[in-house]
Scaffold this active site. Structure first.
Site, PDB file in Angstrom:
ATOM      1  N   GLY A  60       0.770  -1.239   0.000  1.00 49.70           N
ATOM      2  CA  GLY A  60       0.000   0.000   0.000  1.00 49.70           C
ATOM      3  C   GLY A  60       0.798   1.283   0.000  1.00 49.70           C
ATOM      4  CD1 TRP A  62       4.526   3.485  -4.699  1.00 50.23           C
ATOM      5  CD2 TRP A  62       3.736   3.394  -6.786  1.00 50.23           C
ATOM      6  NE1 TRP A  62       5.599   3.532  -5.550  1.00 50.23           N
ATOM      7  CE2 TRP A  62       5.151   3.481  -6.838  1.00 50.23           C
ATOM      8  CE3 TRP A  62       3.015   3.310  -7.974  1.00 50.23           C
ATOM      9  CZ2 TRP A  62       5.857   3.508  -8.036  1.00 50.23           C
ATOM     10  CZ3 TRP A  62       3.726   3.337  -9.179  1.00 50.23           C
ATOM     11  CH2 TRP A  62       5.126   3.438  -9.212  1.00 50.23           C
ATOM     12  CG  ASP A  80      -1.736  -6.976  -4.657  1.00 46.39           C
ATOM     13  OD1 ASP A  80      -1.585  -8.204  -4.866  1.00 46.39           O
ATOM     14  OD2 ASP A  80      -0.784  -6.184  -4.629  1.00 46.39           O
ATOM     15  CG  ASP A  96      -5.477 -11.992 -11.777  1.00 43.45           C
ATOM     16  OD1 ASP A  96      -5.203 -10.943 -12.390  1.00 43.45           O
ATOM     17  OD2 ASP A  96      -4.984 -13.097 -12.060  1.00 43.45           O
ATOM     18  CG  ASP A 121       6.243  -0.180  -7.488  1.00 41.58           C
ATOM     19  OD1 ASP A 121       7.132  -0.120  -8.343  1.00 41.58           O
ATOM     20  OD2 ASP A 121       6.471  -0.214  -6.262  1.00 41.58           O
ATOM     21  CE  LYS A 161       8.589  -2.763  -9.771  1.00 37.94           C
ATOM     22  NZ  LYS A 161       8.962  -2.859  -8.352  1.00 37.94           N
TER      23      LYS A 161
END
Length: 215
Positions: A60, A62, A80, A96, A121, A161
């Site tokens: 958590g 971000w 998540d 998902d 990320d 990312k």
């Protein structure tokens, strides 16, 4: 079970890491919070009133930064497959995001809005095999881009990312087809030995039109 030399070295680095110690002292969920803060200070990603989706959000860090910066007028939806402890101003969805059932829940949380910004990320569970890990990382980035086709508004942005390696240039080229601008960022708070970089894509155009060669 005894720890390997590699895991012991990682733990020693983690414990002595400046950003790990800062995160604990300043109340952030993870050292990753400083990466987003640094990127935001440079590129002005977050502002009051924005609607943000944070993919692969746990634990958590971000989401915590995003919620503070978009304020009560904005919204942060975190997704998540791992559980995440509640955060003020963040709506968390366990699931998902590549599955339809989870996407339906995300759409419901967005309440008819398209996201202004999508954050990712995410990193794969590392196998130690560079080619495998690179392919897995790129797959996660591609899933984040695919998510944008359904939930990012025209003109919106994606911060994702990726690891530099095979397929990186092709992914950047695909981002450039779908966004007006694409920049590569390497925050100071990223570990110097890491191959990770962040791609900031802004000015979302939507699903690209097929070209002559695509037919």
């Amino acid at each position: 079970m005894a720890r390997s030399k590699t895991s012991k070295a990682w733990m020693q680095e983690h414990v002595s890491d400046l950003y790990v110690r800062r995160a604990k002292a300043e109340g952030y969920r993870s050292r990753a919070a400083y990466k987003l803060m640094e990127l935001d200070e440079r590129d002005h990603l977050l502002r009051p009133g924005l609607w943000v989706v944070d993919l692969g959000a746990a634990p958590g860090g971000w989401s915590q930064v995003a919620a503070a910066r978009v304020g009560k007028a904005g919204r942060v939806v975190a997704v998540d497959v791992l559980e995440m402890a509640p955060l003020p101003g963040v709506e968390f969805i366990l699931g998902d995001f590549s599955e339809e059932a989870t996407l339906v829940r995300v759409a419901r949380a967005l309440d008819g809005h398209a996201a202004d910004l999508v954050l990712s990320d995410m990193a794969p569970n590392m196998s130690g095999m560079a080619e495998v890990d690179q392919a897995r990382s790129l797959h996660l980035a591609e899933l984040a881009l695919e998510f944008c086709t359904r939930h990012l508004k025209p003109g919106g942005g994606l911060l994702v990312k990726v690891f530099q390696g095979a397929g990186f240039d092709g992914f950047v080229a695909e981002l450039r087809r779908r966004f007006s601008r694409v920049a590569v960022r390497k925050p100071r708070s990223s570990r110097s030995r890491s191959a990770e970089v962040y791609l900031l894509a802004t000015g979302f155009r939507g699903e690209p039109r097929p070209t002559q060669g695509d037919k």
